[in-house]
Enzyme design. Structure first.
Site, PDB file in Angstrom:
ATOM      1  N   ALA A  10     -33.446-101.111  93.024  1.00  0.00           N
ATOM      2  CA  ALA A  10     -32.804-100.447  93.631  1.00  0.00           C
ATOM      3  C   ALA A  10     -33.470 -99.100  94.083  1.00  0.00           C
ATOM      4  CB  ALA A  10     -31.630-100.058  92.710  1.00  0.00           C
ATOM      5  N   SER A  12     -37.477 -99.727  94.103  1.00  0.00           N
ATOM      6  CA  SER A  12     -38.563 -99.978  94.146  1.00  0.00           C
ATOM      7  C   SER A  12     -38.436-101.757  94.030  1.00  0.00           C
ATOM      8  CB  SER A  12     -39.762 -99.416  93.182  1.00  0.00           C
ATOM      9  OG  SER A  12     -39.331-100.001  91.748  1.00  0.00           O
ATOM     10  N   GLY A  13     -39.270-102.140  95.384  1.00  0.00           N
ATOM     11  CA  GLY A  13     -39.294-103.298  94.970  1.00  0.00           C
ATOM     12  C   GLY A  13     -41.365-103.740  94.827  1.00  0.00           C
ATOM     13  N   ARG A  14     -41.402-105.360  94.286  1.00  0.00           N
ATOM     14  CA  ARG A  14     -42.809-105.822  93.797  1.00  0.00           C
ATOM     15  C   ARG A  14     -42.754-107.099  94.273  1.00  0.00           C
ATOM     16  NH1 ARG A  14     -42.735-104.685  88.736  1.00  0.00           N
ATOM     17  NH2 ARG A  14     -41.408-106.269  88.252  1.00  0.00           N
ATOM     18  N   HIS A 241     -29.764-112.467  91.375  1.00  0.00           N
ATOM     19  CA  HIS A 241     -29.528-111.895  91.057  1.00  0.00           C
ATOM     20  C   HIS A 241     -30.696-111.302  89.572  1.00  0.00           C
ATOM     21  CE1 HIS A 241     -27.102-108.786  88.132  1.00  0.00           C
ATOM     22  NE2 HIS A 241     -27.181-108.059  89.372  1.00  0.00           N
ATOM     23  N   ASP A 242     -31.429-109.816  90.021  1.00  0.00           N
ATOM     24  CA  ASP A 242     -32.447-109.988  89.262  1.00  0.00           C
ATOM     25  C   ASP A 242     -31.772-109.849  87.509  1.00  0.00           C
ATOM     26  OD1 ASP A 242     -30.695-107.168  89.088  1.00  0.00           O
ATOM     27  OD2 ASP A 242     -32.259-105.890  90.524  1.00  0.00           O
ATOM     28  N   THR A 243     -30.342-109.145  86.917  1.00  0.00           N
ATOM     29  CA  THR A 243     -30.411-109.808  85.872  1.00  0.00           C
ATOM     30  C   THR A 243     -30.548-111.393  84.976  1.00  0.00           C
ATOM     31  OG1 THR A 243     -29.080-107.828  85.931  1.00  0.00           O
ATOM     32  CG2 THR A 243     -29.096-109.050  84.189  1.00  0.00           C
ATOM     33  N   THR A 264     -32.767 -98.806  86.661  1.00  0.00           N
ATOM     34  CA  THR A 264     -31.797 -98.157  87.363  1.00  0.00           C
ATOM     35  C   THR A 264     -30.089 -98.174  86.610  1.00  0.00           C
ATOM     36  OG1 THR A 264     -33.390 -98.211  89.109  1.00  0.00           O
ATOM     37  CG2 THR A 264     -31.034 -97.044  89.475  1.00  0.00           C
ATOM     38  N   GLY A 411     -38.133-102.355  82.703  1.00  0.00           N
ATOM     39  CA  GLY A 411     -39.275-101.527  82.611  1.00  0.00           C
ATOM     40  C   GLY A 411     -38.496-100.188  81.637  1.00  0.00           C
TER      41      GLY A 411
END
Length: 500
Positions: A10, A12-14, A241-243, A264, A411
């Site tokens: 939400a 940043s991106g990598r 979904h990132d989770t 976040t 993070g």
């Protein structure tokens, strides 16, 4: 093998290059870029918040190009994960209609009560098992009824599916992200026509669903040639979904574990083999999101490090740019339990002057106002640790589960003070790491899709994570005085919470 993980958060991106082999799992960051919302004013003079999705797509392609140049080995595949609930709309020709809204946009603030007048909360939860939040896709769509954009749309794609569509031309909905929309039947693993009708959207908008670990398609030849990618590069539907991807990489060695995917947002919960759809679960506002390999992520959203991130942004705008490591060190020395609050108070949801809002909540609850950045940081982190403990305890009660260890990934696991506070608040050990859990889960699913038999299931994937990634264990302070201090802080939080 070498795979590329596109991981969009939400803020940043990598793009990361992953190397997966016998006893090997490592990542190198190929590109990192900000993901900042764009504020506009609509035709009625109302301020609106959007995602710069075209900019994200362009930066993703640049990251994939950079990843393809690392190590000199060709990429085997690409997987994309992102945050949930937000979407883009395509017209009949496949063109994007407008700019996707940001879930923090205020247009949904008063929509949920109206929706629940049409469809009882009990029925929605019985079908979806999803917690009620104004940011849910169902609520977002309901807020757009009668708008020209929705009337002209042919397909709805969630953010990672939209980016995958631009790479391959395939329009699908990956299951783990689709399950977060509050439009998905969690037991049947398909869209719910009943809830699509409740949102007053035509069923054609909802694309075919696809499980994680299956091919999506190949990158368009023109895109591949322009960005130096291998011809026919496969795109794989990972846990988009990132989770869902992060939970794949939880280095658990037992089934008796809980997790916090901390960024976040913080997602706090358990991994189950079936959803919990009881009335108690609904009233506690727990969510049943689908995971990889038929699992259920039984969890609750906690506002997360957003409170600290937004506070640091406010300080920076005021000319006070704080080094995060120094700030955390000072917070570790600050007076404990001076002020605590409920991080899920809706007052903290929108962007803005977070320190002022935190100060106001503390003042109104009769607690000392955090008078320094260190004191405010201590307040936020202790409040988060309390929220994690409260959420984990409730999840275990509702799911009839016991846990022996809490895994904190993402993070936030680099925040040593938060990790120790969480262990103390929960009364069980916290294992912190890996930091790159989301990207690692993304990569592991890609590797299995390519036929790596040693990664046949989640236990094998997690064993590889445990063997190859740096982890740190935090033991709780179980002294009577510490337990009493946390219990007193929890009583004070209940006094500040708008839900009390």
């Amino acid at each position: 093998m070498h795979c590329a993980a596109v991981d969009l958060g939400a803020s940043s991106g990598r793009v990361l290059l992953g190397r997966i082999g016998a006893g090997e799992l490592s990542v190198t960051e190929a590109a990192r870029f900000p993901n900042e919302p764009v504020r506009t004013v609509d035709g009625s003079g109302v301020s609106r918040l959007h995602w710069d999705v075209l900019g994200l797509y362009q930066r993703m392609l640049g990251g994939l190009s950079a990843a393809a140049q690392l190590d000199g080995a060709p990429l085997s595949s690409v997987g994309i994960d992102s945050w949930a609930v937000d979407y883009g709309l395509l017209d009949a020709e496949g063109a994007l209609l407008g700019t996707p809204f940001h879930y923090r946009d205020a247009r949904t603030a008063d929509v949920l009560p109206e929706l629940l007048d049409d469809v009882p909360a009990e029925r929605i939860y019985e079908i979806t098992g999803i917690q009620f939040m104004p940011i849910n896709t169902l609520v977002q769509l309901r807020s757009r009824i009668g708008r020209a954009q929705l009337d002209h749309a042919e397909t709805l794609l969630l953010i990672p599916d939209l980016l995958g569509y631009w790479l391959t031309g395939e329009r699908v909905a990956e299951v783990t992200n689709a399950s977060t929309t509050q439009l998905f039947d969690v037991r049947a693993r398909r869209w719910s026509p009943e809830l699509a009708d409740a949102a007053r959207i035509p069923p054609r908008l909802l694309p075919p669903v696809r499980e994680p670990g299956l091919p999506l398609g190949a990158v368009h030849d023109e895109v591949a040639a322009h960005h130096g990618l291998p011809p026919g590069l496969p795109v794989v539907t990972v846990g988009s979904h990132d989770t869902a991807s992060a939970v794949v990489a939880v280095p658990a060695t037992t089934e008796r574990f809980g997790y916090v995917s901390c960024g976040t947002w913080s997602l706090v919960g358990l991994e189950l083999d079936r959803p919990v759809l009881s009335d108690g679960s609904r009233q506690a506002n727990f969510t049943n999101e689908l995971g990889v390999d038929g699992t259920v992520r039984y969890l609750r959203n906690v506002m997360g490090l957003w409170l600290l991130q937004e506070s640091m942004r406010a300080w920076r705008l005021a000319g006070q740019d704080h080094d995060i490591e120094l700030l955390l060190a000072e917070a570790g020395r600050a007076q404990p339990f001076r002020s605590v609050l409920d991080p899920d108070d809706p007052v903290f949801l929108a962007p803005g002057d977070m320190p002022a809002r935190i100060t106001d909540v503390c003042r109104r609850s009769g607690q000392p106002v955090p008078d320094t950045p260190a004191a405010l940081t201590r307040c936020v982190l202790e409040s988060l640790a309390l929220a994690y403990a409260r959420t984990l305890r409730t999840a275990c009660e509702l799911a009839d589960r016991e846990v022996d260890v809490l895994h904190l990934v993402g993070g936030g696991c680099r925040n040593e003070l938060l990790c120790q506070l969480t262990a103390d608040a929960c009364g069980i050990p916290v294992v912190a790491g890996p930091v790159e859990a989301t990207a690692l889960g993304n990569l592991l699913v890609q590797a299995r899709a390519a036929g790596r038999d040693e990664l046949a299931g989640l236990p094998e994937m997690r064993a590889l994570v445990s063997r190859t990634q740096p982890l740190r264990r935090y033991e709780p302070d179980r002294s009577a005085a510490t337990r009493a201090a946390w219990a007193d802080a929890e009583r004070r939080v209940r006094g500040t919470s708008p839900a009390s």
